[in-house]
Every structure is written in structure tokens, then in C-alpha cells.
Write an enzyme that holds these catalytic residues in place. Structure first.
Site, mmCIF file in Angstrom:
data_model
loop_
_atom_site.group_PDB
_atom_site.id
_atom_site.type_symbol
_atom_site.label_atom_id
_atom_site.label_comp_id
_atom_site.label_asym_id
_atom_site.label_seq_id
_atom_site.Cartn_x
_atom_site.Cartn_y
_atom_site.Cartn_z
ATOM 1 N N ILE A 7 0.846 -1.204 0.000
ATOM 2 C CA ILE A 7 0.000 0.000 0.000
ATOM 3 C C ILE A 7 0.877 1.247 0.000
ATOM 4 O O ILE A 7 1.775 1.372 0.843
ATOM 5 C CB ILE A 7 -0.906 0.055 1.255
ATOM 6 N N ASN A 92 -2.419 4.209 -3.528
ATOM 7 C CA ASN A 92 -3.294 5.149 -2.825
ATOM 8 C C ASN A 92 -2.652 6.526 -2.640
ATOM 9 O O ASN A 92 -3.361 7.532 -2.618
ATOM 10 C CB ASN A 92 -3.659 4.531 -1.456
ATOM 11 N N TYR A 159 -4.908 17.923 -10.896
ATOM 12 C CA TYR A 159 -5.527 16.770 -10.219
ATOM 13 C C TYR A 159 -6.530 16.057 -11.134
ATOM 14 O O TYR A 159 -6.516 14.818 -11.230
ATOM 15 C CB TYR A 159 -6.202 17.269 -8.934
ATOM 16 N N LYS A 163 -5.843 12.129 -12.308
ATOM 17 C CA LYS A 163 -6.793 11.070 -11.924
ATOM 18 C C LYS A 163 -7.465 10.476 -13.167
ATOM 19 O O LYS A 163 -7.731 9.266 -13.215
ATOM 20 C CB LYS A 163 -7.826 11.606 -10.925
ATOM 21 N N THR A 196 -9.812 14.065 5.555
ATOM 22 C CA THR A 196 -8.364 13.825 5.670
ATOM 23 C C THR A 196 -7.603 15.146 5.516
ATOM 24 O O THR A 196 -8.197 16.184 5.212
ATOM 25 C CB THR A 196 -7.863 12.872 4.566
HETATM 26 P P1 NAP Z 1 -3.807 12.371 2.676
HETATM 27 O O1 NAP Z 1 -4.510 12.248 3.972
HETATM 28 O O2 NAP Z 1 -3.295 13.689 2.239
HETATM 29 O O3 NAP Z 1 -2.617 11.277 2.669
HETATM 30 C C1 NAP Z 1 -1.815 11.156 1.542
HETATM 31 C C2 NAP Z 1 -0.883 9.966 1.701
HETATM 32 O O4 NAP Z 1 -0.060 9.922 0.518
HETATM 33 C C3 NAP Z 1 0.022 10.094 2.904
HETATM 34 O O5 NAP Z 1 0.181 8.855 3.541
HETATM 35 C C4 NAP Z 1 1.330 10.556 2.293
HETATM 36 O O6 NAP Z 1 2.436 10.062 3.024
HETATM 37 C C5 NAP Z 1 1.293 9.902 0.913
HETATM 38 N N1 NAP Z 1 2.137 10.654 -0.014
HETATM 39 C C6 NAP Z 1 1.932 11.897 -0.501
HETATM 40 N N2 NAP Z 1 2.984 12.272 -1.233
HETATM 41 C C7 NAP Z 1 3.868 11.248 -1.200
HETATM 42 C C8 NAP Z 1 5.156 11.046 -1.744
HETATM 43 N N3 NAP Z 1 5.772 11.981 -2.487
HETATM 44 N N4 NAP Z 1 5.782 9.875 -1.513
HETATM 45 C C9 NAP Z 1 5.192 8.924 -0.753
HETATM 46 N N5 NAP Z 1 3.971 9.049 -0.218
HETATM 47 C C10 NAP Z 1 3.336 10.219 -0.429
HETATM 48 O O7 NAP Z 1 -4.710 11.868 1.452
HETATM 49 P P2 NAP Z 1 -6.073 11.019 1.437
HETATM 50 O O8 NAP Z 1 -7.188 11.985 1.494
HETATM 51 O O9 NAP Z 1 -5.987 9.884 2.361
HETATM 52 O O10 NAP Z 1 -6.032 10.491 -0.086
HETATM 53 C C11 NAP Z 1 -5.769 9.138 -0.417
HETATM 54 C C12 NAP Z 1 -6.142 8.958 -1.882
HETATM 55 O O11 NAP Z 1 -7.533 9.244 -2.063
HETATM 56 C C13 NAP Z 1 -5.386 9.918 -2.827
HETATM 57 O O12 NAP Z 1 -5.034 9.222 -3.999
HETATM 58 C C14 NAP Z 1 -6.425 10.989 -3.138
HETATM 59 O O13 NAP Z 1 -6.196 11.603 -4.385
HETATM 60 C C15 NAP Z 1 -7.710 10.176 -3.128
HETATM 61 N N6 NAP Z 1 -8.914 10.958 -2.886
HETATM 62 C C16 NAP Z 1 -9.073 11.635 -1.721
HETATM 63 C C17 NAP Z 1 -10.265 12.362 -1.511
HETATM 64 C C18 NAP Z 1 -10.534 13.096 -0.232
HETATM 65 O O14 NAP Z 1 -11.594 13.713 -0.101
HETATM 66 N N7 NAP Z 1 -9.644 13.054 0.740
HETATM 67 C C19 NAP Z 1 -11.247 12.393 -2.513
HETATM 68 C C20 NAP Z 1 -11.039 11.679 -3.696
HETATM 69 C C21 NAP Z 1 -9.861 10.972 -3.864
HETATM 70 P P3 NAP Z 1 3.735 10.940 3.443
HETATM 71 O O15 NAP Z 1 3.337 12.376 3.477
HETATM 72 O O16 NAP Z 1 4.123 10.370 4.771
HETATM 73 O O17 NAP Z 1 4.747 10.623 2.384
#
Ligand code: NAP
Length: 256
Positions: A7, A92, A159, A163, A196
């Protein structure tokens, strides 16, 4: 027989919930993110499962490839101990930054964005597809997408584009895997709006950068953002279903 999940983005948000729930349901987890998640080693211990974290910036492709190689070694060791019958690859990790009108986006920020959201999932997927013949373990790959893949949103040109590319990559790889009769399956999953850090970042934009800012602030105030554990549970149900449909773009709203 054991199952193992790789993951990305396990430090927080949806990735942390996915890792936690998979460990609780008896599936070993290898996590990738830049920072650690302190809770996951404890969850693994409590559930007698294997958890290993690799610190990796997925925008650094050589670093990601080296991490994939180390994970492959880890999988071989685990497989020798107890036969693995499925490897889940959950792409993810994602970023929404940069949010702004396209004419103001900086090239360096765009490059990082595309690396994280589009290239890294492709590189990780490609790596394990290539190794699958050697490993002889079927893959179930899920790319975490977004409703932004289907709808243009003012301020989100990067974005929406990355996506959308992830969805088409998913469909194309699925077509290849079907024709090659590998048995590997790949899907995309649109998780809906979740509470998040990514949403916190979205709400910190200005109206000039992001025209729908007030709507997104209201989502938080009105408790419309879903909790990641709920969303993770739906994705896990989808990927662990024998009948997961290769190439399908799954939408959370069809489930809850
Ligand atoms: P989040 O809380 O911002 O977490 C993002 C995760 O991605 C963190 O664990 C971060 O880990 C990792 N990450 C970011 N940049 C990275 C890098 N350069 N290298 C390695 N890891 C990296 O995001 P989330 O809301 O859980 O989103 C998860 C997925 O759902 C994403 O693909 C997002 O586009 C999608 N999504 C989210 C929403 C929403 O409403 N939140 C809606 C639609 C889709 P580190 O910072 O520790 O590296």
C-alpha cells in the site's frame, strides 16, 4: 495460504485505514510513504500479522524502483515461509497540490504532482506485472482515483488530469491482462470526499485559486466528509471479492 498487500500512502488518511483494516482481517501489509505510521506496527502485533514500512518518496522514481525491488525480496522470503496466494497492490498515495488557475501553475510543482499521482502508480504496477511470472502469485491492483477524473473542476487542472490518466491506465492494463490471460486484475476506485489532510489543504485555498471553496468548507461544517475507515472497508470488500471486475472504475457512492 496467505495474502499480502502493498500500500502506498500508509502514514495517514485512507492508506492508514486500508493498512489497519487489512491487518485486522488477517492480511500482511507492506507500506510505503515518506513518514511512518506509529499505530500500524502495534495493529500488526495485536493481530499476529506481518507489517513492514519502507520510507520512500514516490515522486523519486529510482527510489521507488529500488523500494519495489526490496519489497519483491521481502515477498519472496514471506512466500517461502508460507505460500502467498494473492498480492494486492493499492496505489493510494496522492496529492491535490498545486491548486490554482492553470496559468499560474509552476512547472516543478506540476512535475512532482504528475510523478506522485500518475507515474508512481504506473511504475509500481509495471514492476510487479513484470515480476509476476517469476513470483507466480496473482495480482489484484487498485488505483485510488477520484470523481475529479470525470469532471473538470476550476483550479484542479493538474488533479483532474492525473486522476483521469490513472483511470485510463487502469482500463488499458486490464485489457492487456485479459488478452494475455495472466489472471491479474486491476481496478480504479473513486473514494468520494473523506475527512483527511487533503481536504484541509483544499479548504486552505483562496476563491481565486479554487472556485468551489465554499462548497468544500460546507462539506466539513455539515459533516459530509466520510471517515476513511468506512471507505477503506468498501474498497477491501471490492478487492477481496472473487468476482472483482478487471478494468472497472468503482465508485463509493454505488456502495454507501
Ligand atoms: P492524505 O490524507 O493527504 O494522505 C496522503 C498519503 O499519501 C500520505 O500517507 C502521504 O504520506 C502519501 N504521499 C503523498 N505524497 C507522497 C510522496 N511523495 N511519496 C510517498 N507518499 C506520499 O490523502 P487522502 O485523502 O488519504 O487520499 C488518499 C487517496 O484518495 C489519494 O489518492 C487521493 O487523491 C484520493 N482521494 C481523496 C479524496 C478526499 O476527499 N480526501 C477524494 C477523492 C480521492 P507521506 O506524506 O508520509 O509521504
Amino acid at each position: 495460504m496467505a495474502k499480502l498487500a502493498v500500500i502506498t500512502g500508509v502514514s495517514r488518511g485512507l492508506g492508514a485505514s486500508l493498512a489497519n483494516l487489512l491487518l485486522e482481517s488477517g492480511i500482511d501489509v507492506i507500506g510505503i510513504s515518506r513518514s511512518e505510521n506509529r499505530r500500524l506496527p502495534t495493529t500488526a502485533k495485536e493481530n499476529n500479522q506481518f507489517y513492514r514500512h519502507f520510507a520512500c518518496d514516490v515522486s523519486d522514481i529510482p527510489q521507488l524502483e529500488e523500494t519495489a525491488r526490496l519489497i519483491e525480496e521481502e515477498i519472496k522470503v514471506k512466500d517461502a515461509e508460507q505460500e502467498i496466494d494473492t498480492i494486492f497492490i493499492l496505489n493510494n498515495a496522492g496529492v491535490v497540490h498545486p491548486i490554482d488557475q492553470s496559468q499560474y501553475l509552476k512547472s516543478k510543482e506540476l512535475i512532482d504532482h504528475v510523478m506522485i499521482n500518475s507515474i508512481a502508480p504506473m511504475v509500481l504496477t509495471n514492476y510487479f506485472l513484470k515480476k509476476q511470472k517469476e513470483l507466480e502469485i496473482p495480482l489484484v491492483i487498485a488505483n485510488v482515483s477520484s470523481g475529479a477524473a470525470d469532471n473538470p473542476i476550476f483550479g484542479w487542472s493538474a488533479y483532474c488530469s492525473t486522476k483521469a490518466s490513472l483511470n485510463m491506465y487502469t482500463r488499458t492494463v486490464a485489457l492487456e491482462q485479459e488478452e494475455l490471460k495472466t489472471g491479474n486484475r486491476i481496478i480504479a476506485f473513486s473514494p468520494g470526499i473523506m475527512d483527511t489532510d487533503m481536504q484541509t489543504e483544499i479548504r486552505s485555498s483562496t476563491k481565486d485559486q479554487f472556485a468551489e471553496i465554499e462548497k468544500f468548507k460546507d462539506y466539513k461544517v455539515n459533516n459530509s466528509l466520510r471517515q476513511t475507515d468506512l471507505v477503506a472497508g468498501v474498497l477491501i470488500d471490492i478487492i477481496t471479492d472473487e468476482d472483482v471486475r478487471n478494468g472497472e472504475i468503482y465508485y463509493i457512492n454505488d456502495y454507501i
